[in-house]
Design a protein around this motif. Structure first.
Motif, short mmCIF file in Angstrom:
data_model
loop_
_atom_site.label_atom_id
_atom_site.label_comp_id
_atom_site.label_asym_id
_atom_site.label_seq_id
_atom_site.Cartn_x
_atom_site.Cartn_y
_atom_site.Cartn_z
N GLY A 222 0.80 -1.06 0.03
CA GLY A 222 0.12 0.01 0.03
C GLY A 222 1.04 1.15 -0.05
N LYS A 223 1.88 1.17 -0.60
CA LYS A 223 2.81 2.37 -0.54
C LYS A 223 2.97 2.82 -2.27
CE LYS A 223 5.56 0.60 3.20
NZ LYS A 223 7.13 0.35 3.89
N PRO A 224 2.80 4.15 -2.19
CA PRO A 224 3.08 4.94 -3.41
C PRO A 224 4.54 4.64 -3.88
CG PRO A 224 2.92 6.60 -1.78
CD PRO A 224 2.50 5.18 -1.12
N ARG A 225 4.73 4.38 -5.22
CA ARG A 225 5.95 4.28 -5.86
C ARG A 225 5.90 4.86 -7.33
NH1 ARG A 225 5.09 -1.11 -7.09
NH2 ARG A 225 6.23 -1.70 -9.29
N HIS B 271 24.21 7.89 -14.33
CA HIS B 271 24.97 8.40 -13.20
C HIS B 271 24.62 8.27 -11.73
CE1 HIS B 271 27.44 10.44 -16.40
NE2 HIS B 271 26.15 11.20 -16.66
N GLY B 272 23.65 7.44 -11.54
CA GLY B 272 23.02 7.14 -10.27
C GLY B 272 23.56 5.83 -9.97
N GLU B 273 22.97 5.29 -8.74
CA GLU B 273 23.14 3.90 -8.26
C GLU B 273 22.18 2.83 -8.86
OE1 GLU B 273 24.14 0.83 -7.31
OE2 GLU B 273 25.87 2.17 -6.54
N PRO B 274 22.63 2.04 -9.69
CA PRO B 274 21.87 1.16 -10.39
C PRO B 274 20.87 0.29 -9.71
CG PRO B 274 24.03 1.02 -11.49
CD PRO B 274 23.99 1.83 -10.23
N LEU B 275 21.47 -0.26 -8.50
CA LEU B 275 20.77 -1.12 -7.39
C LEU B 275 19.54 -0.18 -6.90
CD1 LEU B 275 21.13 -3.93 -6.51
CD2 LEU B 275 22.45 -3.03 -4.45
N LEU B 276 19.64 1.17 -6.45
CA LEU B 276 18.77 1.89 -5.65
C LEU B 276 17.66 1.98 -6.70
CD1 LEU B 276 20.86 4.10 -3.46
CD2 LEU B 276 19.71 1.83 -3.01
N TYR B 277 18.13 2.28 -8.13
CA TYR B 277 17.10 2.79 -9.12
C TYR B 277 16.30 1.66 -9.19
CZ TYR B 277 15.30 3.54 -13.42
OH TYR B 277 14.23 3.43 -14.85
N VAL B 278 16.82 0.20 -9.42
CA VAL B 278 15.78 -0.67 -9.77
C VAL B 278 15.21 -1.25 -8.42
CG1 VAL B 278 15.88 -3.35 -10.07
CG2 VAL B 278 17.45 -1.88 -11.10
N ARG B 279 15.65 -0.86 -7.30
CA ARG B 279 14.93 -1.22 -5.98
C ARG B 279 13.72 -0.32 -5.88
NH1 ARG B 279 16.84 1.81 -0.73
NH2 ARG B 279 16.24 3.41 -2.20
N ARG C 115 11.92 1.36 -8.62
CA ARG C 115 11.23 0.99 -9.58
C ARG C 115 10.39 -0.14 -9.25
NH1 ARG C 115 13.72 5.01 -10.19
NH2 ARG C 115 11.64 5.55 -8.99
N MET C 116 10.91 -1.18 -8.73
CA MET C 116 10.16 -2.48 -8.62
C MET C 116 9.55 -2.39 -7.21
SD MET C 116 12.95 -5.41 -9.94
CE MET C 116 11.76 -6.45 -10.13
N GLY C 117 9.74 -1.29 -6.31
CA GLY C 117 8.96 -1.34 -4.94
C GLY C 117 9.48 -2.20 -4.08
N HIS C 118 10.73 -2.54 -4.14
CA HIS C 118 11.24 -3.44 -2.90
C HIS C 118 11.34 -2.72 -1.71
CE1 HIS C 118 13.26 -5.92 -6.17
NE2 HIS C 118 12.12 -6.62 -5.88
N SER C 119 11.06 -3.40 -0.48
CA SER C 119 11.06 -2.68 0.92
C SER C 119 12.56 -2.70 1.36
CB SER C 119 10.08 -3.44 1.76
OG SER C 119 10.47 -4.67 2.04
N ASP C 120 13.37 -3.70 0.58
CA ASP C 120 14.77 -3.79 1.23
C ASP C 120 15.73 -3.96 0.02
OD1 ASP C 120 17.26 -4.51 2.57
OD2 ASP C 120 16.37 -5.75 3.81
N VAL C 121 16.95 -3.36 -0.02
CA VAL C 121 17.87 -3.35 -1.28
C VAL C 121 18.25 -4.72 -1.11
CG1 VAL C 121 19.86 -2.42 0.00
CG2 VAL C 121 19.42 -2.09 -2.25
N GLN C 122 18.23 -5.35 -0.02
CA GLN C 122 19.10 -6.67 -0.15
C GLN C 122 18.28 -7.78 -1.25
OE1 GLN C 122 21.83 -7.77 1.00
NE2 GLN C 122 22.12 -5.73 1.46
#
Length: 390
Positions: free
Chosen positions: A242-245, A332-340, A342-349
Motif C-alpha cells: 500500500g505504498k506509492p512508488r 550517473h545514479g546507483e543502479p541497485l537503488l534505481y531498480v529497487r 522502480r520495483m518497489g522492494h522494501s529492502d535493497v537486499q
C-alpha cells in the motif's frame, strides 16, 4: 466454516475495514481465537495496510482450519508427540496429497506457528504442538550489531518443511523476442509488456488505471522517445504494501497503452456495459482478477511453447535492467537503488538478488542479452539513455 472478505460496511470505531478476512463458523459467527489472532496480527499489532496481505493471511489460516474441520480434528487437541500433532498432519497432507512446494507450505506454516505462539501467550493453550531447535546464524556485522543479544543462536520450529534453495527464473532474450513476435490476445500482450518492461507486479499491471494513460505525442513538454515517470498511488490501484512508488514507462509502451485504450479496450468495455477503472480488460470487458492473469500467462505459454509466469517477467526486468545500467557510462545514479525503487522492494537486499544472479550467469548468456535487452530495458527507441535518470 467459510472465509469472506469484509465489505465497506464492516466498521470498527467509525473506520471501515473493507477487505478484512472474516473466518466464520457454521452459524455465521467469527471463529475464535483465529479471528482475534488475525485482528491482532494485521491491525492492532502489525499495522498491515495492504488488503492483498490481509487476504493472503486469511486464506492461509482458513486452509488450515478447513483441513481440521474436514478431518474432524481440533486445533487445540490434547498434547501428542510432535510427529503426530495436527500441525504435522497438515504439513504432510500439504506436501503429499496436494503436492505443494515446500516454499508454499512453509508460508502457511509460518502463520500457523505465529498463531499458536500467540494463543500460548494469551493462555488459550499451555503447550505448542511442535518443537523448536537452536539454529546457529552468521554473526551480525551491520549497524545494529551492538544490540544483537542472540549470541548467534536462534530458535526455529521443527515443523517447517525442508526447502531447496529457490532459483530465480526469467526469460531469455530469444524468449522475450518470441513473445513480442507472437500473435497474442491484445489484453494478454499488453499485460506482458507492462510487466516485462516496467517491473510491475501482476496485481499492479491488472489494476493499472486508465486515468494514468495519455498520448505522449500530444504533450509539448515531452521529447520523443524519453522514459515517462509515472507515480503509482494506492488509492488508484492495488500496490503491495500500500505504498506509492514511481515507475518508468517507455515511450513506445505508453503509445501502445494509449492505442489500446482507444480501440481494443473500448470494444471490450461495451460488451460488459460497465465502466471499469483499470486499463486492461478481459474479453468480456471486466477487470482482470488474479486468476485471470494466471490464465493469460498460460495462454501465452501455450502459444510460445515455454513457461511464462508473471513473476518471471518481473525477474526479467529486474535482472537485465540492473545489468544494463551497471554497464552504461551515461547513467550517473546507483543502479541497485534505481531498480529497487522502480520495483518497489522494501529492502535493497531483495534487489541485490538480481546482482548475484548477474554475477552467476554464464558470460555467454549475458553477452547474448546485451544488445536488444539493453535497449529494451534501459534505453529508448532512439538509443538515448532512459530519460537520463540520475
Amino acid at each position: 466454516m467459510r472465509l469472506v472478505m469484509a465489505t465497506a460496511d464492516f466498521l470498527v470505531a467509525g473506520r471501515s475495514f473493507a477487505g478484512f478476512p472474516l473466518l466464520l463458523d457454521d452459524d455465521g459467527w467469527p471463529m475464535e481465537p483465529a479471528h482475534s489472532f488475525l485482528w491482532h496480527t494485521l491491525i492492532t499489532h502489525g499495522g498491515v495496510e495492504s488488503t492483498l496481505t490481509w487476504e493472503a493471511y486469511g486464506r492461509r489460516l482458513y486452509d488450515y482450519f478447513a483441513f481440521l474441520a474436514a478431518n474432524e480434528l481440533q486445533w487445540d487437541e490434547a498434547q501428542k508427540p510432535h510427529g503426530l500433532s495436527v500441525v504435522t498432519r497438515y504439513r504432510d497432507w500439504s506436501l503429499g496429497e496436494l503436492a505443494l512446494s515446500p516454499n508454499t507450505v512453509n508460508k502457511r506454516l509460518n502463520l500457523i506457528v505465529r498463531f499458536y505462539d500467540w494463543c500460548k501467550r494469551q493462555g488459550y493453550i499451555t503447550q505448542l504442538p511442535f518443537g523448536v531447535r537452536d539454529v546457529r546464524t552468521p554473526a551480525h556485522h551491520g549497524f545494529l550489531a551492538h544490540v544483537d543479544r542472540s549470541g548467534g543462536v536462534v530458535q526455529k520450529p521443527t515443523i517447517m518443511a525442508r526447502e531447496r534453495k529457490a532459483t530465480i527464473k526469467l526469460l531469455t532474450k530469444t524468449q522475450v523476442r518470441q513473445c513480442f513476435g507472437t500473435q497474442l490476445d491484445p489484453s494478454h500482450a499488453l499485460l506482458f509488456n507492462m510487466m516485462v518492461r516496467t517491473g510491475m507486479r501482476s496485481c499492479e499491471a491488472r489494476s493499472f488505471p486508465l486515468a494514468y494513460v495519455f498520448n505522449p505525442r500530444a504533450r509539448s513538454d515531452l521529447r520523443t522517445g524519453q522514459m515517462l515517470r509515472i507515480l503509482l498511488e494506492p488509492a488508484d490501484m492495488h500496490i503491495k504494501y500500500g505504498k506509492p512508488r514511481s515507475i518508468d514507462v517507455p515511450w513506445s509502451l505508453m503509445e501502445d497503452m494509449w492505442t489500446y485504450s482507444l480501440h481494443q479496450r473500448e470494444i471490450r468495455r461495451r460488451r460488459s456495459g460497465i465502466i471499469p477503472t483499470a486499463l486492461v480488460l478481459t474479453e468480456l470487458g471486466h477487470e482482470f482478477s488474479k486468476s485471470a492473469v494466471v490464465d493469460a500467462m498460460k495462454a501465452i505459454e501455450k502459444k510460445v511453447g515455454f513457461p511464462v509466469r508473471a513473476h518471471m517477467l518481473r525477474h526479467t526486468y529486474g535482472t537485465y535492467t540492473l545489468s544494463a545500467l551497471r554497464k552504461s557510462p551515461e547513467f550517473h545514479g546507483e543502479p541497485l537503488l534505481y531498480v529497487r525503487d522502480r520495483m518497489g522492494h522494501s529492502d535493497v537486499q531483495t534487489t541485490a538478488i538480481y546482482l548475484h544472479l548477474i554475477n552467476q550467469l554464464d558470460a555467454q548468456i549475458v553477452l547474448a542479452h546485451e544488445d536488444e535487452l539493453d535497449m529494451l530495458f534501459a534505453t529508448t527507441e532512439h538509443g538515448e539513455m532512459a530519460g537520463r535518470i540520475q
